[in-house]
Motif scaffolding. Structure first.
Motif, PDB file in Angstrom:
ATOM      1  N   GLY A 179       0.778  -1.227   0.000  1.00 56.00           N
ATOM      2  CA  GLY A 179       0.000   0.000   0.000  1.00 56.00           C
ATOM      3  C   GLY A 179       0.805   1.271   0.000  1.00 56.00           C
ATOM      4  N   LEU A 180       2.105   1.183  -0.196  1.00 59.78           N
ATOM      5  CA  LEU A 180       2.976   2.349  -0.048  1.00 59.78           C
ATOM      6  C   LEU A 180       3.169   3.145  -1.332  1.00 59.78           C
ATOM      7  N   THR A 181       2.648   2.648  -2.464  1.00 65.48           N
ATOM      8  CA  THR A 181       2.686   3.430  -3.702  1.00 65.48           C
ATOM      9  C   THR A 181       1.378   4.178  -3.938  1.00 65.48           C
ATOM     10  N   GLY A 182       0.345   3.856  -3.199  1.00 66.33           N
ATOM     11  CA  GLY A 182      -0.949   4.500  -3.374  1.00 66.33           C
ATOM     12  C   GLY A 182      -2.076   3.598  -2.918  1.00 66.33           C
ATOM     13  N   VAL A 183      -3.293   4.053  -3.167  1.00 66.94           N
ATOM     14  CA  VAL A 183      -4.484   3.306  -2.768  1.00 66.94           C
ATOM     15  C   VAL A 183      -5.045   2.598  -3.997  1.00 66.94           C
ATOM     16  N   ARG A 426      14.214  -7.093  11.644  1.00 67.45           N
ATOM     17  CA  ARG A 426      15.104  -5.930  11.769  1.00 67.45           C
ATOM     18  C   ARG A 426      15.350  -5.316  10.391  1.00 67.45           C
ATOM     19  N   PRO A 427      15.367  -3.992  10.298  1.00 67.68           N
ATOM     20  CA  PRO A 427      15.535  -3.351   8.986  1.00 67.68           C
ATOM     21  C   PRO A 427      16.847  -3.694   8.299  1.00 67.68           C
ATOM     22  N   GLU A 428      17.906  -3.934   9.060  1.00 69.68           N
ATOM     23  CA  GLU A 428      19.197  -4.231   8.438  1.00 69.68           C
ATOM     24  C   GLU A 428      19.213  -5.593   7.737  1.00 69.68           C
ATOM     25  N   ALA A 429      18.203  -6.426   7.993  1.00 70.86           N
ATOM     26  CA  ALA A 429      18.157  -7.736   7.344  1.00 70.86           C
ATOM     27  C   ALA A 429      17.512  -7.677   5.967  1.00 70.86           C
ATOM     28  N   LEU A 430      16.864  -6.560   5.636  1.00 74.54           N
ATOM     29  CA  LEU A 430      16.038  -6.512   4.432  1.00 74.54           C
ATOM     30  C   LEU A 430      16.835  -6.556   3.137  1.00 74.54           C
ATOM     31  N   ALA A 431      17.950  -5.834   3.072  1.00 74.08           N
ATOM     32  CA  ALA A 431      18.677  -5.703   1.811  1.00 74.08           C
ATOM     33  C   ALA A 431      19.092  -7.056   1.252  1.00 74.08           C
ATOM     34  N   ALA A 432      19.523  -7.953   2.137  1.00 74.30           N
ATOM     35  CA  ALA A 432      19.931  -9.277   1.676  1.00 74.30           C
ATOM     36  C   ALA A 432      18.730 -10.092   1.209  1.00 74.30           C
ATOM     37  N   MET A 433      17.577  -9.862   1.809  1.00 77.14           N
ATOM     38  CA  MET A 433      16.382 -10.638   1.472  1.00 77.14           C
ATOM     39  C   MET A 433      15.689 -10.117   0.214  1.00 77.14           C
ATOM     40  N   ARG A 441      12.457   1.916  -2.971  1.00 80.77           N
ATOM     41  CA  ARG A 441      12.576   3.165  -2.220  1.00 80.77           C
ATOM     42  C   ARG A 441      12.708   4.364  -3.156  1.00 80.77           C
ATOM     43  N   ALA A 442      13.475   4.212  -4.230  1.00 82.25           N
ATOM     44  CA  ALA A 442      13.669   5.315  -5.159  1.00 82.25           C
ATOM     45  C   ALA A 442      12.375   5.675  -5.879  1.00 82.25           C
ATOM     46  N   LEU A 443      11.634   4.675  -6.334  1.00 83.42           N
ATOM     47  CA  LEU A 443      10.368   4.968  -7.018  1.00 83.42           C
ATOM     48  C   LEU A 443       9.384   5.607  -6.061  1.00 83.42           C
ATOM     49  N   SER A 458       6.207   0.650   7.430  1.00 82.84           N
ATOM     50  CA  SER A 458       7.137   1.400   6.579  1.00 82.84           C
ATOM     51  C   SER A 458       8.081   2.250   7.406  1.00 82.84           C
ATOM     52  N   ARG A 459       7.591   2.809   8.514  1.00 85.54           N
ATOM     53  CA  ARG A 459       8.486   3.585   9.380  1.00 85.54           C
ATOM     54  C   ARG A 459       9.477   2.662  10.090  1.00 85.54           C
ATOM     55  N   ARG A 460       9.002   1.529  10.542  1.00 85.10           N
ATOM     56  CA  ARG A 460       9.872   0.606  11.270  1.00 85.10           C
ATOM     57  C   ARG A 460      10.998   0.086  10.402  1.00 85.10           C
ATOM     58  N   LEU A 461      10.698  -0.152   9.112  1.00 82.29           N
ATOM     59  CA  LEU A 461      11.684  -0.736   8.211  1.00 82.29           C
ATOM     60  C   LEU A 461      12.291   0.283   7.259  1.00 82.29           C
ATOM     61  N   ALA A 462      11.955   1.553   7.428  1.00 77.20           N
ATOM     62  CA  ALA A 462      12.504   2.624   6.571  1.00 77.20           C
ATOM     63  C   ALA A 462      12.270   2.322   5.105  1.00 77.20           C
ATOM     64  N   LEU A 463      11.045   1.940   4.760  1.00 72.49           N
ATOM     65  CA  LEU A 463      10.695   1.658   3.383  1.00 72.49           C
ATOM     66  C   LEU A 463      10.365   2.931   2.618  1.00 72.49           C
TER      67      LEU A 463
END
Length: 463
Positions: A179-183, A426-433, A441-443, A458-463
């Motif tokens: 849901g982070l690109t829109g509704v 944990r947010p630091e685990a995301l990049a590898a997954m 994130r860029a889009l 999204s706040r917890r994982l800095a998405l």
């Protein structure tokens, strides 16, 4: 099923995920149409970060905090629940995002069509199914939900509505994008033709984890659905013992001559949900009770049976008939663990199963299945590999550290956990997954620079 909420005052409502582990307060707005939804988004966008943004929510079946927004606004999309068009020749349906899969099944099955992919519950909305890119027991043959979407309408941060098509970056970011690109306002979905409302089911026992993987990976079976209930309390030689079921939608010619379904082969008979009990005692599922249930499940299963006819809801959604089943793990709630380990990394899967069994984690049910090709979504969970799913009582001592260790093992093998059901990774685990995380994130930053769409996750994982 309605979203479970508790009204605190005229403005705020406490919302939690299905796991009930981290409730937060938000203002809930229920738009009755596209114009009201757009007006709400424009208002939140004008307030920027001061207003804490907004996030869409369906029927509240995400376990974690993906559909919560502490201090902000939540759009309850269940009011947008119209089925707009059905093309029975082409096998397409156009519906609003708030339509539940249950309602779609009830409307489409008598016409000889079925949803192509359904998760373990039919009480999710179509918009939620796209935003989570849900998968089912037929992933190896059908892929995830987004593969069957031919178009969707997306309300973006500027208040405009875009028609989004597969093969575009915005589609790939929205499918599984939480849901982070829109509704998501409406979806056009390609359907599956069926002749009956029954499944033809084969059942067999697996003695241990290696036996189970051999059976799941066998090329001699051609059923479209396959899933195994796995006993994660079994240890020693029985570690990973399981009951494996495979199934297809039953054709009309497979029905016995006097079977009652011959009179109305496409009847949708899910059974009514029982009334919620006045009190659901917590902590019903502990190591002792789960051990007994596992033993009973394994012993009652046929060593081998083929072609047993079963209502499709009984096969696809066996737990939907249990009201408030998310409460039986105790007052603290339930923490899901959904991971996939790539094919070729079976030793890592064995390590995860051995860790869980060695700790005596009570999970009922727990399942293992094989995933096929991954979907287009940059944050979609499915990828080729072994998918393990279990639910654990949130009150287990040391659970956080234990699951963090599992995350490291899964990520080290090239696997991932499911963000749509997450509440603690944990947010630091995301990049590898998720190797396309930076693209997402860029889009998102380009499309929504003021973070109009935001959530606790999204706040917890800095998405």
């Amino acid at each position: 099923m309605a979203v479970e909420t508790h009204v605190l005052d005229d403005d705020c409502v406490a919302l939690s995920g299905w796991g009930r582990t981290a409730p937060t307060l938000a203002r809930v707005f229920r738009p009755r149409g596209h114009a009201e939804a757009a007006e709400a988004v424009r208002a939140r966008a004008a307030r920027g970060s001061i207003g804490r943004g907004t996030i869409a929510r369906g029927l509240g079946r995400a376990y974690g905090d993906a559909a919560q927004n502490a201090g902000g606004t939540v759009l309850d999309m269940t009011g947008l629940d119209r089925i707009l068009a059905v093309d029975t020749t082409a096998g397409l349906v156009v519906c609003e995002a708030g339509v539940s899969l249950h309602r779609l099944m009830a409307a489409l099955l008598p016409l000889g069509w079925f949803v192509p992919v359904t998760p373990g519950t039919r009480y999710v909305t179509v918009g939620g199914a796209v935003a989570s890119d849900v998968h089912g027991t037929n992933h190896q043959t059908a892929g995830s939900f987004a593969r069957h979407v031919t178009a969707l309408e997306l309300l973006t941060a500027d208040g405009g509505v875009r028609t989004v098509l597969p093969g575009t970056p915005l589609f790939d970011a929205t499918a599984g994008g939480l849901g982070l690109t829109g509704v998501i306002l409406s979806v056009t979905l390609r359907l599956l033709p069926v002749e009956t409302s029954l499944m033809s089911v084969d059942t067999e026992r697996a003695h241990d984890l290696d036996d189970l993987m051999d059976r799941l990976g066998s090329t001699g079976h051609h059923r479209s659905h396959a899933v195994a209930w796995i006993d994660l309390l079994a240890r020693g030689a029985a570690t990973g013992r399981a009951v494996l079921t495979r199934a297809d939608h039953a054709p009309y010619d497979a029905l016995p001559r006097r079977h009652r379904a011959r009179r109305d082969p496409l009847a949708f008979r899910p059974g009514r949900l029982p009334a919620p009990p006045p009190y659901v005692p917590g902590g019903l599922l502990n190591r002792t009770t789960v051990g007994l249930l596992n033993e009973l499940r394994y012993r009652r299963a046929a060593r081998a049976s083929t072609g047993r006819l079963q209502p499709l809801t009984a096969f696809l959604h066996p737990l939907d008939g249990i009201p408030h089943r998310n409460r039986v793990y105790g007052r603290e709630g339930v923490v899901p663990y959904r991971c996939v380990v790539p094919y070729g990394q079976e030793e890592a899967l064995r390590g995860v199963v051995l860790r869980i069994a060695g700790r005596g984690c009570p999970s009922f049910p727990a399942t293992l299945r094989g995933f096929g090709a991954g979907g287009p979504g940059w944050l979609s969970f499915p990828r080729p590999g072994w998918a393990l799913a279990l639910d654990l009582p949130a009150g287990l001592p040391g659970l956080g550290a234990f699951l963090d260790a599992l995350d490291e093992e899964v990520a080290g093998a090239g696997g991932r956990v499911c963000l749509a059901q997450d509440s603690r990774v944990r947010p630091e685990a995301l990049a590898a997954m998720y190797p396309r995380l930076d693209e997402f994130r860029a889009l998102r930053a380009e499309l929504d620079p003021r973070s109009t769409f935001t959530s606790d996750l999204s706040r917890r994982l800095a998405l």
